[in-house]
Design a protein around this motif. Structure first.
Motif, mmCIF file in Angstrom:
data_model
loop_
_atom_site.group_PDB
_atom_site.id
_atom_site.type_symbol
_atom_site.label_atom_id
_atom_site.label_comp_id
_atom_site.label_asym_id
_atom_site.label_seq_id
_atom_site.Cartn_x
_atom_site.Cartn_y
_atom_site.Cartn_z
ATOM 1 N N LEU A 1 0.850 -1.186 0.000
ATOM 2 C CA LEU A 1 0.000 0.000 0.000
ATOM 3 C C LEU A 1 0.888 1.239 0.000
ATOM 4 N N GLY A 2 0.570 2.160 -0.861
ATOM 5 C CA GLY A 2 1.326 3.412 -0.905
ATOM 6 C C GLY A 2 0.387 4.565 -0.698
ATOM 7 N N LEU A 3 0.856 5.555 0.022
ATOM 8 C CA LEU A 3 0.061 6.775 0.072
ATOM 9 C C LEU A 3 0.973 7.966 -0.084
ATOM 10 N N SER A 4 0.383 9.039 -0.514
ATOM 11 C CA SER A 4 1.155 10.279 -0.610
ATOM 12 C C SER A 4 0.190 11.437 -0.460
ATOM 13 N N TYR A 5 0.756 12.578 -0.109
ATOM 14 C CA TYR A 5 -0.033 13.801 -0.062
ATOM 15 C C TYR A 5 0.668 14.826 -0.938
ATOM 16 N N TYR A 6 0.008 15.190 -2.032
ATOM 17 C CA TYR A 6 0.678 16.081 -2.983
ATOM 18 C C TYR A 6 0.249 17.524 -2.775
ATOM 19 N N ILE A 7 1.078 18.432 -3.261
ATOM 20 C CA ILE A 7 0.663 19.835 -3.346
ATOM 21 C C ILE A 7 1.132 20.402 -4.679
ATOM 22 N N ASP A 8 0.281 21.186 -5.283
ATOM 23 C CA ASP A 8 0.540 21.784 -6.585
ATOM 24 C C ASP A 8 0.508 23.305 -6.399
ATOM 25 N N ASN A 9 0.896 24.012 -7.433
ATOM 26 C CA ASN A 9 0.929 25.475 -7.373
ATOM 27 C C ASN A 9 0.375 25.974 -8.689
ATOM 28 N N ASP B 1 6.642 -0.715 -0.246
ATOM 29 C CA ASP B 1 5.920 -1.354 0.863
ATOM 30 C C ASP B 1 5.738 -2.853 0.604
ATOM 31 N N ALA B 2 5.435 -3.182 -0.638
ATOM 32 C CA ALA B 2 5.223 -4.601 -0.979
ATOM 33 C C ALA B 2 6.509 -5.400 -0.857
ATOM 34 N N LEU B 3 7.635 -4.762 -1.174
ATOM 35 C CA LEU B 3 8.902 -5.497 -1.258
ATOM 36 C C LEU B 3 9.744 -5.382 -0.003
ATOM 37 N N GLU B 4 9.269 -4.558 0.931
ATOM 38 C CA GLU B 4 10.048 -4.304 2.139
ATOM 39 C C GLU B 4 10.355 -5.604 2.884
ATOM 40 N N SER B 5 9.352 -6.472 2.979
ATOM 41 C CA SER B 5 9.544 -7.724 3.725
ATOM 42 C C SER B 5 10.604 -8.600 3.055
ATOM 43 N N ALA B 6 10.843 -8.360 1.759
ATOM 44 C CA ALA B 6 11.871 -9.140 1.047
ATOM 45 C C ALA B 6 13.226 -8.442 1.101
ATOM 46 N N GLY B 7 13.284 -7.298 1.798
ATOM 47 C CA GLY B 7 14.567 -6.624 1.976
ATOM 48 C C GLY B 7 14.859 -5.518 0.982
ATOM 49 N N VAL B 8 13.870 -5.152 0.173
ATOM 50 C CA VAL B 8 14.073 -4.065 -0.790
ATOM 51 C C VAL B 8 13.681 -2.749 -0.129
ATOM 52 N N THR B 9 14.559 -1.745 -0.215
ATOM 53 C CA THR B 9 14.272 -0.484 0.468
ATOM 54 C C THR B 9 14.135 0.698 -0.478
ATOM 55 N N GLU C 1 -2.917 0.461 -4.028
ATOM 56 C CA GLU C 1 -2.414 -0.854 -3.652
ATOM 57 C C GLU C 1 -1.928 -1.563 -4.905
ATOM 58 N N VAL C 2 -0.738 -2.120 -4.788
ATOM 59 C CA VAL C 2 -0.181 -2.879 -5.904
ATOM 60 C C VAL C 2 -0.065 -4.339 -5.508
ATOM 61 N N GLU C 3 -0.086 -5.173 -6.529
ATOM 62 C CA GLU C 3 0.167 -6.590 -6.308
ATOM 63 C C GLU C 3 1.304 -6.975 -7.252
ATOM 64 N N ILE C 4 2.325 -7.596 -6.686
ATOM 65 C CA ILE C 4 3.526 -7.895 -7.474
ATOM 66 C C ILE C 4 3.730 -9.404 -7.550
ATOM 67 N N ASP C 5 3.997 -9.841 -8.770
ATOM 68 C CA ASP C 5 4.332 -11.251 -8.963
ATOM 69 C C ASP C 5 5.844 -11.372 -8.797
ATOM 70 N N PRO C 6 6.320 -12.033 -7.718
ATOM 71 C CA PRO C 6 7.767 -12.069 -7.482
ATOM 72 C C PRO C 6 8.518 -12.873 -8.538
ATOM 73 N N ASP C 7 7.825 -13.729 -9.270
ATOM 74 C CA ASP C 7 8.511 -14.523 -10.295
ATOM 75 C C ASP C 7 8.815 -13.708 -11.552
ATOM 76 N N THR C 8 7.987 -12.709 -11.814
ATOM 77 C CA THR C 8 8.177 -11.926 -13.036
ATOM 78 C C THR C 8 8.531 -10.472 -12.757
ATOM 79 N N GLY C 9 8.277 -10.007 -11.552
ATOM 80 C CA GLY C 9 8.506 -8.598 -11.235
ATOM 81 C C GLY C 9 7.397 -7.684 -11.733
ATOM 82 N N LYS C 10 6.369 -8.248 -12.303
ATOM 83 C CA LYS C 10 5.277 -7.421 -12.860
ATOM 84 C C LYS C 10 4.445 -6.804 -11.731
ATOM 85 N N VAL C 11 4.265 -5.489 -11.831
ATOM 86 C CA VAL C 11 3.480 -4.750 -10.841
ATOM 87 C C VAL C 11 2.093 -4.500 -11.417
ATOM 88 N N VAL C 12 1.076 -4.893 -10.681
ATOM 89 C CA VAL C 12 -0.297 -4.602 -11.093
ATOM 90 C C VAL C 12 -0.889 -3.625 -10.079
#
Lengths: 155, 773
Positions: free
Chosen positions: B458-466, B746-754, B631-642
């Motif tokens: 899960l990713g979140l952000s708070y943007y600001i524009d001008n 966030d999805a890859l953090e548990s696998a050690g990716v930062t 929210e993304v779902e990643i297939d660890p075998d292919t690296g494809k992000v959905v």
């Protein structure tokens, strides 16, 4: 130069073209039907999609000579006077267009998709639109419009 | 007046019918009598001296009418393109200024730099002849990446620009920031390469120049966001003639996204050539040519740090960046790093900070504003840092943001970078987005994904524009039949101004929506305007339109007074009617307008007809803002992000048309997703050759790359303008990129990716997972 004849939007047309003339060039340059657009040169964007003998095809990837004798429908031939085709109407209702450049190809492809499978899911629609690129809408409203038109076209 | 066509209503666009029936008019749809066709010959080298150009064979090829080179441009005294704005112009450090020629002489500095123009009776003949031009180049070493450009001994793009530096920029307090970081509880760090992108509006830039010797008038049809801006550059700076000698016409423009806010060599070339031939000259590039000849966007490299205490309070932020300007600093190119620094503080209170960049030259095409123009870089950086800090101290990413938000009571709020934020309620919008996205049940969805062998993040952000730059003007003119024309200084190229402006005018004047027409995009019909870019049109154009409506009401009062036999001071204007206060005597605006055109009766001082001019000059920007969750779902075998789910809750101030604002948000999000997952403008690091020069190589987002979106609104009216609006054009793009990347990390953090570089292609994700394992 080859002489070709075809039916475009219900009218018999003919013309003399170079062998290398593409169907989209014939439509735009010879017939003045500029609603069919060219957005790329690698058959990727789908802005040039028209119907050839009832099937949606990219007119940038067909020689005009290939369409000799065919029945061609372009975006200009869809509406019945002031009455829009249900797909055009759904695009308007759902705000499925912004700059309008991809729109003719999108509408022609969408009608082709519904013809091929009148019971598409959202996923089917998204997969089916793989050959049409829109830079403005983010596809959200296009998908909604097609699902809505599908219902109305089936009714 | 509240009606189904008024302000705030989801009015269906009146411009749609022509687009839906194939009756739009883009540049390539225009063909003029006796038209000729131009092809641009461009440099195949990133850096080279031009030893010689032999055009003789091309000139004698079938159908060829004219071949022009840089020497011809010099002989005719043509100017070049400079800068719309440099830091120096607003009190910053001086920079190295370049002049981009319409055709190069002596040296070329990037692949795609224009070298010659071939004009023939047909496009095919021009293309065939272009092949016959023989150019002898002596290639020079090139520098392509910004990080290489600043190294000692790097090839210099410009003699005199040491270390390839165009200008440095710095804001904040270096010592205080260093001190705060040195003693902090935790310091989050990210290294970012904001990938180079290309705009790819679906309509390529095309131009047609024409010249009428009898009238001594030039006409340019072009695909632009800013017709008067094109006129000023082409007439004023390139051809050195009075602006009124050149009429610029933009009909329908198939997307711009900032690219077409610029003015390009081809705009001047076709006008110049048309003058020589006294025939129209048309240039429309193929997509492959457009990708080489267009300017690019983004391309910022930076190292950023954020210091926080154990409670998640931000103590300091620092980032040091490099901005790759390409071979020329051109038009609004310098604005991008200026905006990036200016907006770097995001939506947070930060006790001390330092942001700095060096804008450098490389042997690549110029970079100029692309949707967001610096704001995406700013939001991307701080929102990646917020997540990294939250992770570092074990805090919920929503919570750490809330602890640092600027509060509603603190506006107007001045940042360390001298921006004065107008308004906002960030916590409310974030909470709405968390609610909408069912944030609290994420763990369940993650467990489901894991069962299927997928990694969910899960990713979140708070943007600001001008938004809301510069001043502008609008005119309202009634005709003798009582219908109304809006003459706009802005320029709609997909946004739907025809509809939104008509809503505003209908609402304020009581004229039926269908009796209003929009005129734009023709310098002979619009006396002046600055066009549309940087999400300025609702804020500036809308406010000027309101002022024009007020001017019309004021002028109409004199006529209404005559008609109603009442003094002006006894009249009021309510719901489209002039009323004599305290009586039932009333007359509609449209009747007053008709009366204003009667041939005799009203005295001179009332004028002939009814019209009004409105102006608006921005003194305070508006700052659209909002929360994104995906929210993304990643297939660890292919690296494809959905991307499985995507939510946005935006504060875009008062809304003129919610349907159109939603459309801007959807489209904006997908361009942000494109940067996050797909798009990458890649030049070979040594040779500077473009490696992603077609839609087969440059991955444009397609319908099956994105989900449907759920969006919500959390409006806080802006005090910066009389409509209370904030610009809606770019927020989606600004917010989406960090949201997607935060979700992937966030999805890859548990696998050690930062960390995850942009764009997160399957290969990159797969490699990151493999390396971490």
């Amino acid at each position: 130069m080859p002489q070709i004849r075809m039916t475009v939007n219900g009218k018999e047309v003919s013309g003399e073209v170079e062998g290398r003339t593409l169907l989209v060039q014939f439509l735009r340059d010879h017939l003045g039907l500029t609603g069919t657009h060219v957005g790329c040169d690698t058959t990727q964007c789908g802005a040039c999609t028209v119907h050839v003998n009832g099937r949606a095809m990219k007119s940038c990837t067909l020689l005009a000579a290939h369409a000799d004798g065919a029945d061609v429908t372009t975006i200009e031939g869809l509406a019945d006077g002031d009455t829009l085709h249900p797909m055009q109407e759904a695009f308007r209702e759902h705000h499925a267009l912004q700059c309008g450049f991809c729109t003719p190809g999108m509408v022609m492809s969408a009608i082709g998709l519904v013809k091929d499978n009148p019971k598409m899911s959202e996923k089917d629609v998204r997969h089916g639109l793989e050959g049409n690129i829109c830079r403005c809408t983010g596809y959200h409203n296009i998908v909604e419009a097609i699902l809505d038109a599908q219902t109305k076209m089936g009714a | 007046m509240a009606s189904q066509f008024g302000i705030g209503q989801p009015v269906r666009r009146s411009e749609d019918k022509r687009f839906l029936t194939g009756r739009g008019t883009y540049v390539d749809d225009i063909n003029l009598p006796r038209q000729t066709h131009a092809v641009v010959v461009y440099s195949p080298h990133a850096h080279a001296d031009i030893k010689s150009i032999d055009t003789s064979a091309a000139k004698s090829a079938p159908g060829v009418l004219l071949v022009l080179t840089g020497e011809d441009a010099q002989a005719d005294g043509l100017g070049g393109y400079g800068q719309a704005l440099m830091p120096e112009d607003v009190g910053g450090p001086p920079g190295f200024r370049t002049t981009r020629p319409v055709l190069a002489t002596g040296r070329v500095r990037h692949v795609g730099e224009r070298v010659a123009l071939v004009i023939a009776e047909t496009e095919e003949q021009a293309r065939d002849a272009a092949e016959l031009i023989e150019i002898d180049y002596a290639p020079l070493p090139a520098t392509v990446l910004a990080e290489d450009a600043v190294k000692d001994g790097a090839p210099l793009v410009w003699d005199g620009a040491e270390n390839n530096l165009c200008f440095p920029l710095m804001m904040g307090d270096a010592d205080a920031t260093e001190k705060a970081i040195a003693s902090a509880h935790y310091v989050a760090k990210v290294h970012i390469y904001n990938n180079r992108l290309t705009t790819n509006p679906m309509e390529m830039r095309g131009t047609i120049g024409d010249y009428n010797r009898a009238m001594d008038e030039y006409t340019l049809y072009t695909s632009t966001q800013n017709p008067h801006g094109v006129r000023a550059e082409v007439a004023g700076h390139i051809l050195h003639m009075h602006e009124t000698k050149l009429r610029v016409i933009a009909r329908d423009v198939g997307g711009g996204f900032g690219l077409k806010g610029g003015v390009f060599p081809e705009d001047a070339l076709v006008v110049w050539a048309a003058g020589k031939l006294e025939r129209p000259v048309k240039w429309v590039p193929s997509r492959s040519e457009a990708m080489i000849l267009d300017d690019d966007g983004r391309d910022q490299t930076l190292d950023a740090e954020m210091a926080v205490d154990k409670d998640g309070k931000i103590l300091a932020m620092r980032w040091i960046a490099l901005n790759n300007l390409g071979a020329y600093v051109v038009g609004p190119g310098a604005v991008v790093p200026m905006f990036a620094l200016g907006m770097s503080q995001g939506v947070y209170k930060i006790p001390t900070m330092l942001v700095a960049t060096k804008a450098v030259f490389t042997n690549t095409p110029p970079t100029t504003p692309y949707r967001g123009a610096g704001r995406p870089e700013a939001t991307y950086t701080i929102e990646r840092l917020m997540d990294a800090a939250a992770r570092g101290i074990g805090m919920d990413p929503a919570e750490i943001r809330k602890r640092n938000f600027i509060q509603p009571s603190e506006f107007p709020f001045e940042t360390h970078t001298h921006q004065i934020y107008d308004s906002g309620d960030y916590a409310t919008a974030l909470d709405k987005c968390l609610e909408l996205s069912d944030y609290k049940n994420f763990a369940k969805r993650r467990a489901e994904s894991e069962k299927a062998g997928k990694k969910r993040g899960l990713g979140l952000s708070y943007y600001i524009d001008n938004t809301g730059i510069f001043n502008d003007r609008m005119e309202l003119r009634f005709d003798p039949s009582g219908s109304l024309t809006i003459v706009a200084g802005t320029f709609s190229h997909g946004q739907g101004h025809e509809t939104t402006y008509k809503q505003i005018a209908s609402d304020l004047l009581g004229v039926p929506f269908e009796d209003i027409k929009l005129v734009q995009g023709d310098t002979a019909a619009v006396s002046f305007g600055r066009g549309t870019y940087a999400s300025r049109s609702a804020h500036v154009g809308g406010s000027a339109l309101k002022a024009a409506a007020e001017a019309v009401i004021e002028s109409g009062k004199k006529f209404a007074g005559m008609m109603l036999e009442a003094g002006e001071s006894d009249l009021e204007f309510v719901d489209g009617l002039y009323k004599v206060t305290g009586t039932d005597k009333a007359i509609p605006m449209t009747e007053v307008a008709k009366f204003a055109y009667i041939p005799a009766g009203p005295p001179s001082e009332l004028g002939t007809g009814l019209e009004g001019v409105g102006n608006f000059a921005t003194t305070m920007s508006s700052f659209p803002n909002g929360a994104h969750v995906c929210e993304v779902e990643i297939d660890p075998d292919t690296g494809k992000v959905v991307i499985d789910r995507f939510f946005a809750v935006d504060d875009m101030g008062n809304i003129i048309n919610p349907l159109l604002v939603a459309g801007q948000i959807h489209g904006g999000i997908v361009q942000g997703v494109g940067q996050a997952l797909l798009e990458d403008m890649v030049y070979d690091r040594e040779s500077g050759q473009l490696l992603s020069g077609s839609f087969l190589d440059y991955a444009m987002p397609r319908a099956d790359d994105v989900p449907s979106f759920q969006i919500g609104m959390s409006e806080v009216p802006s005090p910066s303008n009389p409509l209370g609006v904030k610009g809606a054009g770019e927020g989606g793009t600004v917010g989406a990129t960090p949201t997607v990347i935060n979700a992937i990390v966030d999805a890859l953090e548990s696998a050690g990716v930062t960390n995850m570089e942009l764009p997160a292609t399957p290969e990159r994700v797969w490699r990151a997972l493999s390396k971490a394992a």
